[in-house]
Motif scaffolding. Structure first.
Motif, short mmCIF file in Angstrom:
data_model
loop_
_atom_site.label_atom_id
_atom_site.label_comp_id
_atom_site.label_asym_id
_atom_site.label_seq_id
_atom_site.Cartn_x
_atom_site.Cartn_y
_atom_site.Cartn_z
N ARG A 1 0.82 -1.21 0.00
CA ARG A 1 0.00 0.00 0.00
C ARG A 1 0.85 1.26 0.00
N HIS A 2 2.08 1.12 0.48
CA HIS A 2 3.00 2.24 0.55
C HIS A 2 4.36 1.80 0.01
N ARG A 3 5.13 2.74 -0.46
CA ARG A 3 6.45 2.45 -0.98
C ARG A 3 7.33 1.86 0.12
N LEU A 4 8.02 0.78 -0.20
CA LEU A 4 8.91 0.13 0.76
C LEU A 4 10.32 0.68 0.58
N ASP A 5 10.91 1.12 1.68
CA ASP A 5 12.26 1.67 1.65
C ASP A 5 13.26 0.52 1.63
N THR A 6 13.75 0.17 0.46
CA THR A 6 14.69 -0.94 0.32
C THR A 6 15.68 -0.65 -0.79
N TRP A 7 16.88 -1.18 -0.62
CA TRP A 7 17.88 -1.01 -1.69
C TRP A 7 17.84 -2.17 -2.68
N HIS A 8 17.00 -3.15 -2.41
CA HIS A 8 16.89 -4.30 -3.31
C HIS A 8 16.02 -3.95 -4.52
N PRO A 9 16.23 -4.61 -5.67
CA PRO A 9 15.36 -4.38 -6.83
C PRO A 9 13.92 -4.75 -6.52
N THR A 10 12.99 -3.97 -7.05
CA THR A 10 11.57 -4.21 -6.80
C THR A 10 10.83 -4.41 -8.12
N VAL A 11 9.75 -5.20 -8.05
CA VAL A 11 8.92 -5.43 -9.22
C VAL A 11 7.49 -5.69 -8.74
N ALA A 12 6.51 -5.20 -9.49
CA ALA A 12 5.12 -5.29 -9.04
C ALA A 12 4.59 -6.72 -9.05
N GLY A 13 4.93 -7.49 -10.08
CA GLY A 13 4.43 -8.85 -10.20
C GLY A 13 5.31 -9.65 -11.12
N TYR A 14 4.85 -10.82 -11.49
CA TYR A 14 5.69 -11.74 -12.26
C TYR A 14 5.41 -11.72 -13.75
N ASP A 15 4.36 -11.03 -14.15
CA ASP A 15 4.06 -11.03 -15.58
C ASP A 15 5.07 -10.22 -16.37
N SER A 16 5.96 -9.47 -15.68
CA SER A 16 7.02 -8.75 -16.35
C SER A 16 8.35 -9.50 -16.31
N LEU A 17 8.35 -10.73 -15.76
CA LEU A 17 9.59 -11.49 -15.57
C LEU A 17 9.58 -12.77 -16.39
N VAL A 18 10.77 -13.18 -16.81
CA VAL A 18 10.97 -14.43 -17.54
C VAL A 18 12.13 -15.17 -16.88
N ALA A 19 11.94 -16.45 -16.59
CA ALA A 19 13.01 -17.27 -16.03
C ALA A 19 13.53 -18.22 -17.11
N THR A 20 14.86 -18.29 -17.24
CA THR A 20 15.49 -19.19 -18.20
C THR A 20 16.67 -19.88 -17.53
N CYS A 21 17.21 -20.88 -18.18
CA CYS A 21 18.41 -21.56 -17.71
C CYS A 21 19.58 -21.21 -18.62
N ASP A 22 20.74 -20.92 -18.04
CA ASP A 22 21.91 -20.63 -18.86
C ASP A 22 22.59 -21.93 -19.28
N GLU A 23 23.74 -21.81 -19.92
CA GLU A 23 24.41 -22.99 -20.46
C GLU A 23 24.89 -23.96 -19.38
#
Length: 227
Positions: free
Chosen positions: A186-208
């Motif tokens: 409900r309010h902005r969280l004071d954090t130095w970590h990366p933030t994202v609203a949800g998972y529909d903007s993310l893609v998970a893959t496997c590297d070599e």
């Protein structure tokens, strides 16, 4: 996110991170708080991200039967799943991950976690660390360290998805990377970590090497507040 790093495993908090249960939890806890004449508005923000055991113990209510109150609260929360739903894209991301490379790490009891996952339409995970699996709950790092050890991963090779301060502190104490999910904030969280609203903007893959990489979907924008 995290400058294209790869990881051995992803560890997901549950409430507020892969599903939204705030309204249901606060209904139950508000009723409980009124029973003990607590100020509900002041009390409710303290319940998120930690086990009922630590929440109740920290109140110092004289003569309380801790185990009985925990059991009653758990049963009440299992009865109230109205409005619980998956956070956008969470279920899709989870089913895309290799089964031995992720876990749910929650402060909730296992039975309650299973009930909420079912209500949200999220399959039960291949590994869950629940509230009763560790001696010390969040913000202690025990739960995340147990998950990493069970998956055969070093803590520094794990990425934790969290939404609550106690969980972020636990992941930091475990020496893990953190991504903060803000979908239920409900309010902005004071954090130095990366933030994202949800998972529909993310893609998970496997590297070599078979390690997990999390990245932005085409056109998405993640708030990188730190590395």
């Amino acid at each position: 996110m995290h400058n294209g790093r790869s990881y051995g495993a992803f560890l997901f908090d549950m409430d507020g991170t892969i599903l939204s249960s705030i309204a249901a939890a606060e209904r139950v806890w508000a009723a409980w708080a009124r029973k003990f004449d607590l100020d509900v508005e002041t009390f409710l923000p303290t319940i998120h991200g930690v086990r009922a055991r630590e929440t109740i113990s920290g109140l110092g209510i004289p003569g309380i039967d801790l185990e009985a109150e925990i059991e009653a609260l758990t049963l009440a929360e299992m009865d109230d799943v109205e409005g619980i739903e998956a956070i956008a894209g969470a279920a899709e991301l989870l089913v895309s991950l290799p089964p031995k490379r992720w876990a749910i790490v929650t402060s909730a009891p296992r039975a309650l976690a299973a009930r909420r996952l079912e209500a949200a339409g999220i399959p039960f995970p291949p590994l869950m660390v629940a509230g009763e699996d560790v001696e010390n709950g969040k913000p202690a790092p025990d739960c995340f360290l147990l998950a990493a050890r069970t998956l055969g991963q070093r803590p520094e090779d794990c990425l934790v998805f969290e939404d609550a301060i106690a969980g972020i502190q636990a992941a930091d104490a475990a020496g893990m990377s953190v991504a903060v999910i803000t979908a239920t904030h409900r309010h902005r969280l004071d954090t130095w970590h990366p933030t994202v609203a949800g998972y529909d903007s993310l893609v998970a893959t496997c590297d070599e090497r078979g390690h997990l990489v999390i990245s932005e979907a085409a056109g998405a924008r993640i708030a990188e507040l730190g590395v």
